[in-house]
Design an enzyme around this catalytic site. Structure first.
Site, PDB file in Angstrom:
ATOM      1  N   HIS A 146     -73.353  73.063  10.250  1.00 15.82           N
ATOM      2  CA  HIS A 146     -72.965  73.533  11.587  1.00 15.82           C
ATOM      3  C   HIS A 146     -74.042  73.127  12.582  1.00 15.82           C
ATOM      4  O   HIS A 146     -73.753  72.569  13.641  1.00 15.82           O
ATOM      5  CB  HIS A 146     -72.786  75.043  11.543  1.00 15.82           C
ATOM      6  CG  HIS A 146     -72.425  75.687  12.830  1.00 15.82           C
ATOM      7  ND1 HIS A 146     -71.237  75.435  13.481  1.00 15.82           N
ATOM      8  CD2 HIS A 146     -73.093  76.579  13.601  1.00 15.82           C
ATOM      9  CE1 HIS A 146     -71.185  76.159  14.583  1.00 15.82           C
ATOM     10  NE2 HIS A 146     -72.311  76.855  14.681  1.00 15.82           N
ATOM     11  N   HIS A 199     -68.757  85.723  12.754  1.00 21.75           N
ATOM     12  CA  HIS A 199     -67.655  85.793  13.715  1.00 21.75           C
ATOM     13  C   HIS A 199     -66.399  86.415  13.126  1.00 21.75           C
ATOM     14  O   HIS A 199     -66.157  86.322  11.920  1.00 21.75           O
ATOM     15  CB  HIS A 199     -67.295  84.391  14.216  1.00 21.75           C
ATOM     16  CG  HIS A 199     -68.309  83.785  15.118  1.00 21.75           C
ATOM     17  ND1 HIS A 199     -68.332  84.017  16.475  1.00 21.75           N
ATOM     18  CD2 HIS A 199     -69.343  82.953  14.857  1.00 21.75           C
ATOM     19  CE1 HIS A 199     -69.347  83.332  17.018  1.00 21.75           C
ATOM     20  NE2 HIS A 199     -69.973  82.688  16.046  1.00 21.75           N
ATOM     21  N   HIS A 230     -79.622  80.552  13.181  1.00 23.31           N
ATOM     22  CA  HIS A 230     -79.617  79.244  13.848  1.00 23.31           C
ATOM     23  C   HIS A 230     -79.730  79.445  15.349  1.00 23.31           C
ATOM     24  O   HIS A 230     -79.724  80.572  15.837  1.00 23.31           O
ATOM     25  CB  HIS A 230     -78.393  78.422  13.470  1.00 23.31           C
ATOM     26  CG  HIS A 230     -77.079  78.967  13.941  1.00 23.31           C
ATOM     27  ND1 HIS A 230     -76.545  80.156  13.487  1.00 23.31           N
ATOM     28  CD2 HIS A 230     -76.156  78.474  14.817  1.00 23.31           C
ATOM     29  CE1 HIS A 230     -75.372  80.376  14.058  1.00 23.31           C
ATOM     30  NE2 HIS A 230     -75.121  79.376  14.872  1.00 23.31           N
ATOM     31  N   HIS A 272     -77.943  78.663  18.150  1.00 25.57           N
ATOM     32  CA  HIS A 272     -76.897  78.760  19.169  1.00 25.57           C
ATOM     33  C   HIS A 272     -77.036  80.045  19.985  1.00 25.57           C
ATOM     34  O   HIS A 272     -77.347  81.109  19.435  1.00 25.57           O
ATOM     35  CB  HIS A 272     -75.519  78.673  18.528  1.00 25.57           C
ATOM     36  CG  HIS A 272     -75.131  77.275  18.141  1.00 25.57           C
ATOM     37  ND1 HIS A 272     -74.124  76.992  17.260  1.00 25.57           N
ATOM     38  CD2 HIS A 272     -75.630  76.072  18.537  1.00 25.57           C
ATOM     39  CE1 HIS A 272     -74.009  75.680  17.119  1.00 25.57           C
ATOM     40  NE2 HIS A 272     -74.918  75.095  17.893  1.00 25.57           N
ATOM     41  N   ASP A 298     -75.109  82.261  21.216  1.00 22.26           N
ATOM     42  CA  ASP A 298     -74.373  83.472  20.852  1.00 22.26           C
ATOM     43  C   ASP A 298     -74.935  84.144  19.607  1.00 22.26           C
ATOM     44  O   ASP A 298     -74.407  85.164  19.156  1.00 22.26           O
ATOM     45  CB  ASP A 298     -72.876  83.183  20.679  1.00 22.26           C
ATOM     46  CG  ASP A 298     -72.570  82.207  19.554  1.00 22.26           C
ATOM     47  OD1 ASP A 298     -73.384  81.296  19.319  1.00 22.26           O
ATOM     48  OD2 ASP A 298     -71.509  82.346  18.919  1.00 22.26           O
ATOM     49  N   HIS A 299     -76.045  83.624  19.067  1.00 24.14           N
ATOM     50  CA  HIS A 299     -76.730  84.271  17.954  1.00 24.14           C
ATOM     51  C   HIS A 299     -78.159  84.691  18.303  1.00 24.14           C
ATOM     52  O   HIS A 299     -78.775  85.416  17.519  1.00 24.14           O
ATOM     53  CB  HIS A 299     -76.751  83.347  16.730  1.00 24.14           C
ATOM     54  CG  HIS A 299     -75.394  83.151  16.132  1.00 24.14           C
ATOM     55  ND1 HIS A 299     -74.963  83.795  15.001  1.00 24.14           N
ATOM     56  CD2 HIS A 299     -74.334  82.395  16.543  1.00 24.14           C
ATOM     57  CE1 HIS A 299     -73.715  83.442  14.731  1.00 24.14           C
ATOM     58  NE2 HIS A 299     -73.318  82.594  15.643  1.00 24.14           N
ATOM     59  N   ASP A 355     -73.106  80.943  10.792  1.00 21.35           N
ATOM     60  CA  ASP A 355     -71.920  80.114  10.999  1.00 21.35           C
ATOM     61  C   ASP A 355     -71.814  79.001   9.954  1.00 21.35           C
ATOM     62  O   ASP A 355     -71.284  77.924  10.229  1.00 21.35           O
ATOM     63  CB  ASP A 355     -71.946  79.502  12.402  1.00 21.35           C
ATOM     64  CG  ASP A 355     -71.694  80.525  13.495  1.00 21.35           C
ATOM     65  OD1 ASP A 355     -71.428  81.695  13.162  1.00 21.35           O
ATOM     66  OD2 ASP A 355     -71.780  80.162  14.682  1.00 21.35           O
TER      67      ASP A 355
END
Length: 254
Positions: free
Chosen positions: A113, A170, A55, A57, A59-60, A132
């Site tokens: 999410h 995570h 996805h 975001h 942080d990915h 996530d």
């Protein structure tokens, strides 16, 4: 047989390497940052051939450009999310199948999410990369989707074989465990799992990946359809998705 390497990134993210020693192909799932992934590749003397994104975001995906520049790896992600992902070499759709490191990969829609979030299931080696969506003892917050959407997504994942290894994004498991205890304080499988989590974290060991069978026994977000969970929440006659929504709301406030 594929080799799986879990790579801690940033403060609490994970990336994953999958390697086929016969074909010498190596894939990375999600790229929170490039440096730890490049270090792991060097340690194993592996050449990265593929990057899979779950996805959009940051942080990915924020390490993708650096990782591509260093390796030339092919980038795969959801076609519906292409406008907010790094440039894709292969845009995939839910239920699509493709070859990855010498094995079959199946794309699963796990929106909730985010809308357009996908998971990658490798049925021949019983692995699923969930980002996530489904997480160890938890699930992602509903930033874009709805509770029924996420419940549908989790229900799809729940139908995979229980021996499936769940590679999620995570290290949230300890905090998820504290919340899970409020939903099912007498669940013996959960009590045992919490003890194992506490021991692992005390030694600095990851709690990810996990096994789907263990998630089915202990993860409150997968257990919204169980009569005991519904009764504990005073929602004995409620639809499963509504119970899931109540659990997700309670976790957001926890």
């Amino acid at each position: 047989m594929l080799q799986l390497v879990t790579i801690p990134c940033l403060s609490d993210n994970y990336a994953f390497l999958v390697h086929n020693a016969d074909t010498r192909e190596t894939a990375c799932v999600d790229v929170p940052e490039a440096a730890p992934i490049l270090a792991a590749l060097a340690d194993h003397d592996w050449t990265l051939t593929d990057i899979l994104l779950t996805h959009h975001h940051p942080d990915h995906i924020q390490g993708v450009a650096e990782l591509v520049a260093a390796t030339g790896a092919r980038v795969t992600g959801a076609a519906i999310d292409a406008h907010r992902l790094p440039p894709l070499d292969r845009a995939v759709a839910p239920a699509e199948r493709f070859r990855l490191c010498g094995t079959e990969a199946v794309v699963i829609d796990v929106s909730g999410h985010t809308v357009g979030h996908v998971a990658y299931h490798l049925p021949e080696t019983a692995m699923v990369f969930t980002g996530d969506s489904l997480m160890a003892l938890g699930c992602g917050r509903l930033f874009e989707g709805t509770a029924p959407m996420m419940w549908d997504s989790l229900s799809r994942l729940a139908t995979l074989p229980p021996e499936t290894t769940v590679c999620s994004g995570h290290e949230y498991t300890a905090s998820n465990a504290r919340f899970a205890r409020t939903i099912e304080p007498s669940n013996p499988a959960l009590i045992s799992r919490i003890a194992a989590i506490e021991a692992a974290r005390a030694e600095g060991r990851p709690t990810v990946p996990s096994m789907l069978g263990e998630e089915l026994e202990t993860n409150p977000f997968l257990r919204a359809g169980h009569a005991a969970v519904k009764s504990a929440l005073g929602m004995a006659d409620a639809e499963d998705a509504a119970v899931f929504g109540a659990i997700r709301t309670a976790k957001d406030r926890f």
